[in-house]
Scaffold this active site. Structure first.
Site, short mmCIF file in Angstrom:
data_model
loop_
_atom_site.label_atom_id
_atom_site.label_comp_id
_atom_site.label_asym_id
_atom_site.label_seq_id
_atom_site.Cartn_x
_atom_site.Cartn_y
_atom_site.Cartn_z
N LYS A 148 -10.77 -22.00 -27.16
CA LYS A 148 -10.43 -23.04 -26.20
C LYS A 148 -11.58 -24.03 -26.06
CE LYS A 148 -8.71 -23.55 -21.41
NZ LYS A 148 -8.29 -22.87 -20.17
N SER B 264 -3.56 -23.96 -18.10
CA SER B 264 -4.26 -24.96 -18.87
C SER B 264 -4.54 -24.54 -20.32
CB SER B 264 -5.59 -25.29 -18.20
OG SER B 264 -6.46 -24.16 -18.23
N SER C 11 -4.21 -19.80 -15.65
CA SER C 11 -4.22 -20.50 -16.95
C SER C 11 -4.24 -19.64 -18.19
CB SER C 11 -5.40 -21.45 -17.01
OG SER C 11 -5.09 -22.62 -16.31
#
Ligand code: GLN
Length: 501
Positions: A79, A159, A183
């Site tokens: 990420k 997210s 998330s």
């Protein structure tokens, strides 16, 4: 040869050790799959194929010598919230621009030291603020999933939408992710993948771009429960560089995974039966209860009375901490600088140009709730609510070992369907934020499909540092319901067509 990208992390690990293929072949297969898919899905914001192939080459050397580390040669996505040494890290915000950290996050370092290969940086909502990946400065991620008979673009959740989409579309074997209010778990639920947010303090936050420091935790998104267990075993560590890291030994989470749930006490909190919850979510919850009962667990009704205050309190605490954490992006130290006549105007110009709408909104809310005169009414009250939420769980642990809830109130939605309505978007986290507020571990495991053919997830919440029990309970659900993989690789056809024309 079979499609190497379709393997799970554990299958790939075992295949490498049996020399059925090499780490270089495995990595090349993923690099090729990303090239084909990324135009349509936008899961990666940066690919690092040379870096990946160099790591894979080194892994092949080790594998040949029989000197394999736990994740030797296994290609992962990272990420873009995790700092990567010398490799662009943006948190998917314009304000970080071309920022290249001079250090690696502790979690990332743990993975590479365990032999894993990094394929690139994955898209996410800007500074991890969002539930649909629509706030990213790099544009939204498209879910590989589609509703039956429809080509409407669906969100992969957020997210960590790049992480969930990449894992579901076989663009990496597993991915790193972070969870401040949901998330990891919400995107996992919307894409048929497994995601665990460990106990606060289990994974180091060092080198991860901060959103709300008292809530942020790193964890994996993976194809199976076993894969998530393998990932967390390597990601977790005590780290003196993070003052909230907890010095508790990291077990091998893969051990005991299939030992079953006989005698385990499962709590079903009545407050999670929220108004307007769709009947298919309720049916999924009942299915989960039935599976665990059949497997020998006992089911208990419990009450977590302060649940209804969790979301409003979260939307005070998280923006408050964000407004403080994001003060450092001033055009002086990191990334973007838009010069002004003096330093104040440089700050203003840089922040106005660098932050997107959602992030600006959170900074304004956070600054407001921390300001003199409002601090007691909002921030302090939210902190008290947080204590009460934690107490609810502390009391529940006298009666049960694990709490079972749905992960999300609804299945994946289309672009724009919720982005115009902040309340609808914030409600995505209604079942997940309590877990962050109480610092507990929570896992989402796929358990069924919606009437439209898209995945749905169940959430299991555990006692502090009892991730092992969550893994074996999630394994019981996965064993009973099977995996939910994307039925059609439409993005490959789209790439092939484009290539021909
Ligand atoms: N969707 C929530 C938010 O926007 C949670 C995000 C997260 O966990 N990073 O704040």
């Amino acid at each position: 040869m079979t499609d190497l990208t379709a393997l799970t992390l554990s299958e790939a690990r075992d295949g490498l050790r049996k020399k059925a293929f090499t780490a270089t072949e495995l990595t090349e297969a993923h690099v090729g799959a990303i090239e084909q898919a990324n135009g349509a899905l936008n899961a990666y914001v940066l690919t690092t194929p040379e870096h990946a192939l160099a790591q894979a080459g080194a892994s092949d050397g080790r594998l040949a010598k029989g000197d394999a580390r736990p994740l030797e040669g296994l290609p992962l996505g990272n990420k873009d919230l995790f700092c990567t040494n010398g490799i662009r890290t943006t948190a998917c915000s314009k304000i970080l621009d071309d920022f290249k950290p001079a250090y690696e996050s502790t979690v990332g370092g743990n993975l590479w030291n365990a032999g894993a290969v990094m394929l690139g940086k994955l898209n996410n909502d800007e500074f991890a603020m969002g539930s649909s990946n629509e706030t990213s400065a790099f544009g939204p991620v498209v879910s590989p999933w589609r509703r039956n008979g429809s080509d409407t673009k669906l969100v992969p959740g957020g997210s960590s939408g790049g992480s969930s989409a990449a894992v579901a579309a076989n663009l990496c074997l597993a991915a790193t992710a972070t969870d401040t209010g949901g998330s990891i778990r919400q995107p996992a639920a919307l894409t048929g993948t497994v995601g665990i947010k460990p106990t606060y303090g289990r994974c180091s936050r060092w080198g991860i771009v901060a959103f709300a420091s008292s809530l942020d935790q790193a964890g994996p998104i993976a194809k199976t429960v076993r894969d998530a267990a393998i990932m967390l075993t390597s990601m977790a560590s005590y780290d003196a560089k993070d003052s909230t890291s907890v010095n508790v030994p990291v077990p091998d989470y893969e051990t005991g995974l299939t030992s079953g749930v006989k005698g385990l006490r499962i709590g079903v909190p009545k407050e999670y039966r929220v108004e307007g919850m769709s009947s298919e979510i309720d049916a999924l919850w009942q299915k989960g209860i039935a599976i665990l009962k059949d497997a020998g667990a006992t089911i208990h009704d419990i009450s977590l009375p302060h649940t209804k205050y969790a979301l409003p309190a979260y939307y005070i605490v998280a923006p408050a901490e964000a407004s403080s954490n994001l003060a450092r992006y001033d055009g002086v130290r990191y990334g973007l600088r838009v010069p002004g006549r003096d330093v104040i105007e440089t700050y203003e110009n840089t922040r106005a140009a660098g932050f997107g709408h959602e992030v600006r909104k959170r900074i304004l809310v956070g600054t407001y709730v921390l300001s003199a005169g409002y601090y007691d009414a909002y921030y302090l009250k939210a902190q008290k609510v947080r204590t009460l939420i934690k107490r609810d769980f502390d009391e529940a642990w006298d009666k049960v070992d694990v709490v079972l809830t749905p992960t999300t109130p609804s299945p994946a939605f289309g672009f724009g369907e919720k982005s115009g309505d902040p309340i609808a978007m914030y409600l995505e986290d209604i079942f997940t934020v309590t877990v962050n507020m109480a610092g507990l571990p929570g896992i989402s495991v796929p358990a069924g499909l919606s009437s439209q053919g898209t995945p749905l997830g169940l959430q299991l919440i555990g006692k502090p540092f009892d991730e092992a029990t969550l893994f074996r309970t999630a394994q019981a659900i996965e064993t009973a319901s099977g995996r939910f993989t994307v039925p059609q690789t439409w993005w490959r056809d789209a790439a092939a067509k484009k290539g021909k024309s």
